[in-house]
Design a protein around this motif. Structure first.
Motif, PDB file in Angstrom:
ATOM      1  N   SER A 132       0.867  -1.175   0.000  1.00 41.28           N
ATOM      2  CA  SER A 132       0.000   0.000   0.000  1.00 41.28           C
ATOM      3  C   SER A 132       0.902   1.222   0.000  1.00 41.28           C
ATOM      4  O   SER A 132       2.012   1.182   0.536  1.00 41.28           O
ATOM      5  CB  SER A 132      -0.917   0.007   1.224  1.00 41.28           C
TER       6      SER A 132
ATOM      7  N   SER B 223       1.050   5.856  -0.235  1.00 40.32           N
ATOM      8  CA  SER B 223       0.335   7.116  -0.109  1.00 40.32           C
ATOM      9  C   SER B 223       1.334   8.254  -0.235  1.00 40.32           C
ATOM     10  O   SER B 223       2.519   8.091   0.082  1.00 40.32           O
ATOM     11  CB  SER B 223      -0.364   7.186   1.254  1.00 40.32           C
ATOM     12  N   HIS B 224       0.872   9.409  -0.689  1.00 38.36           N
ATOM     13  CA  HIS B 224       1.738  10.587  -0.671  1.00 38.36           C
ATOM     14  C   HIS B 224       0.897  11.832  -0.471  1.00 38.36           C
ATOM     15  O   HIS B 224      -0.281  11.882  -0.816  1.00 38.36           O
ATOM     16  CB  HIS B 224       2.585  10.683  -1.945  1.00 38.36           C
ATOM     17  N   SER B 225       1.529  12.825   0.124  1.00 31.82           N
ATOM     18  CA  SER B 225       0.895  14.124   0.344  1.00 31.82           C
ATOM     19  C   SER B 225       2.006  15.162   0.390  1.00 31.82           C
ATOM     20  O   SER B 225       2.949  15.028   1.181  1.00 31.82           O
ATOM     21  CB  SER B 225       0.113  14.123   1.654  1.00 31.82           C
TER      22      SER B 225
ATOM     23  N   ASP C 215      -1.824   5.512   4.897  1.00 36.88           N
ATOM     24  CA  ASP C 215      -2.198   6.853   4.451  1.00 36.88           C
ATOM     25  C   ASP C 215      -1.411   7.888   5.230  1.00 36.88           C
ATOM     26  O   ASP C 215      -1.159   7.723   6.431  1.00 36.88           O
ATOM     27  CB  ASP C 215      -3.690   7.103   4.662  1.00 36.88           C
TER      28      ASP C 215
ATOM     29  N   GLU D  24      -1.322  12.263   5.695  1.00 32.23           N
ATOM     30  CA  GLU D  24      -1.983  13.541   5.441  1.00 32.23           C
ATOM     31  C   GLU D  24      -1.102  14.662   5.972  1.00 32.23           C
ATOM     32  O   GLU D  24      -0.644  14.625   7.114  1.00 32.23           O
ATOM     33  CB  GLU D  24      -3.349  13.595   6.133  1.00 32.23           C
TER      34      GLU D  24
ATOM     35  N   SER E 266      -7.092  10.418   8.094  1.00 33.63           N
ATOM     36  CA  SER E 266      -6.028   9.486   7.723  1.00 33.63           C
ATOM     37  C   SER E 266      -6.385   8.058   8.117  1.00 33.63           C
ATOM     38  O   SER E 266      -6.178   7.116   7.342  1.00 33.63           O
ATOM     39  CB  SER E 266      -4.712   9.902   8.395  1.00 33.63           C
TER      40      SER E 266
ATOM     41  N   GLU F 110      -8.932   6.778   5.662  1.00 32.94           N
ATOM     42  CA  GLU F 110      -8.316   6.528   4.353  1.00 32.94           C
ATOM     43  C   GLU F 110      -7.504   5.241   4.365  1.00 32.94           C
ATOM     44  O   GLU F 110      -7.520   4.475   3.398  1.00 32.94           O
ATOM     45  CB  GLU F 110      -7.415   7.705   3.967  1.00 32.94           C
ATOM     46  N   SER F 111      -6.782   4.986   5.450  1.00 34.43           N
ATOM     47  CA  SER F 111      -5.981   3.754   5.512  1.00 34.43           C
ATOM     48  C   SER F 111      -6.880   2.524   5.483  1.00 34.43           C
ATOM     49  O   SER F 111      -6.553   1.513   4.869  1.00 34.43           O
ATOM     50  CB  SER F 111      -5.101   3.757   6.770  1.00 34.43           C
TER      51      SER F 111
ATOM     52  N   LYS G  94      -8.165   1.940   1.910  1.00 28.27           N
ATOM     53  CA  LYS G  94      -7.160   1.287   1.072  1.00 28.27           C
ATOM     54  C   LYS G  94      -6.991  -0.177   1.469  1.00 28.27           C
ATOM     55  O   LYS G  94      -6.763  -1.042   0.616  1.00 28.27           O
ATOM     56  CB  LYS G  94      -5.833   2.027   1.176  1.00 28.27           C
TER      57      LYS G  94
END
Length: 239
Positions: A99, A101-103, A119, A121, A163, A166-167, A170
């Motif tokens: 998995s 994620s990027h921000s 995730d 954030e 966050s 979101e995790s 996913k």
């Protein structure tokens, strides 16, 4: 957790143990990567060709560059194994779940032989956190945000809750469902309500970000690298 559990080998006779490898990087604003430096799966090449935004193209290249380094050094497999299947990241011909994620300038990657979702954030909501919570969160979560005495604290809690959700989204993969996400009510530092065979959640809040991840169960071995520093699983907040 007994210390001997932390030293279990990554690979066993039957394949893999319940392991976790988590990496969080912050790239410099001027960092760049050449397309030619990456050994991409053909489907990833086609995906890159369709990107029109220079910002998104840069993010794509940076994320694949970091992923290539991890796959090579930690698993001895090629970036050619990585592709997205219906938008879900996959490592072909392996039992490794991935998995990512990027921000902003932050990039996060999680690997396990169990289902995993990560995730990160880095942005606070621009609008009032309490009003946004009324739109997206449960009554209990709204009250948690309202209990904070200033807007900055309220937005930080909103960011962390977002966050976590979101995790989990996913983590669900092809079974992704907003209804399933909304069934989980988070009371930070306390518990999940209702508790129905939920995965394990872990999270951390810092000044610049909030990150979280969830897994099928607690890993038997773990390696967590956050901005170049090793962190123990027990140092993270968890459900």
């Amino acid at each position: 957790m007994p210390s001997e559990e932390l030293t279990l080998p990554l690979f066993s006779r039957d394949g893999m143990t319940k392991f976790l490898k988590l990496y969080l990087y912050k790239m410099e604003p001027e960092a760049s990567v050449s397309f030619e430096d990456l050994d991409l799966h053909q489907s990833e090449v086609e995906r890159f060709k369709k990107i029109k935004s220079s910002k998104k193209a840069r993010e794509f290249l940076l994320s694949r560059f970091l992923l290539q380094k991890i796959l090579d050094s930690e698993f001895e497999i090629s970036l050619q194994c990585f592709r997205k299947d219906l938008e879900y990241p996959v490592l072909e011909n392996t039992k490794i779940q991935i998995s990512m994620s990027h921000s902003a300038e932050f990039f996060m990657f999680g690997f396990s032989d169990m289902k995993i979702g990560v995730d990160i954030e880095t942005k606070f909501p621009k609008l009032d956190a309490i009003e946004l919570a009324k739109k997206y969160f449960s009554t209990q979560e709204q009250k948690l945000i309202e209990s904070k005495t200033n807007q900055e604290s309220q937005k930080k809690v909103f960011q962390c809750l977002w966050s976590l959700k979101e995790s989990y989204y996913k983590y669900l993969g092809q079974e992704q469902s907003l209804e399933m996400v909304n069934e989980l009510v988070f009371d930070l530092g306390q518990s999940l309500d209702p508790v129905k065979e939920n995965p394990r959640f872990y999270y951390q809040q810092a000044r610049d970000y909030s990150f979280s991840f969830c897994m099928e169960s607690e890993p038997l071995s773990s390696e967590i690298l956050i901005m170049g520093e090793n962190v123990s699983l027990s140092a993270l907040q968890s459900y």
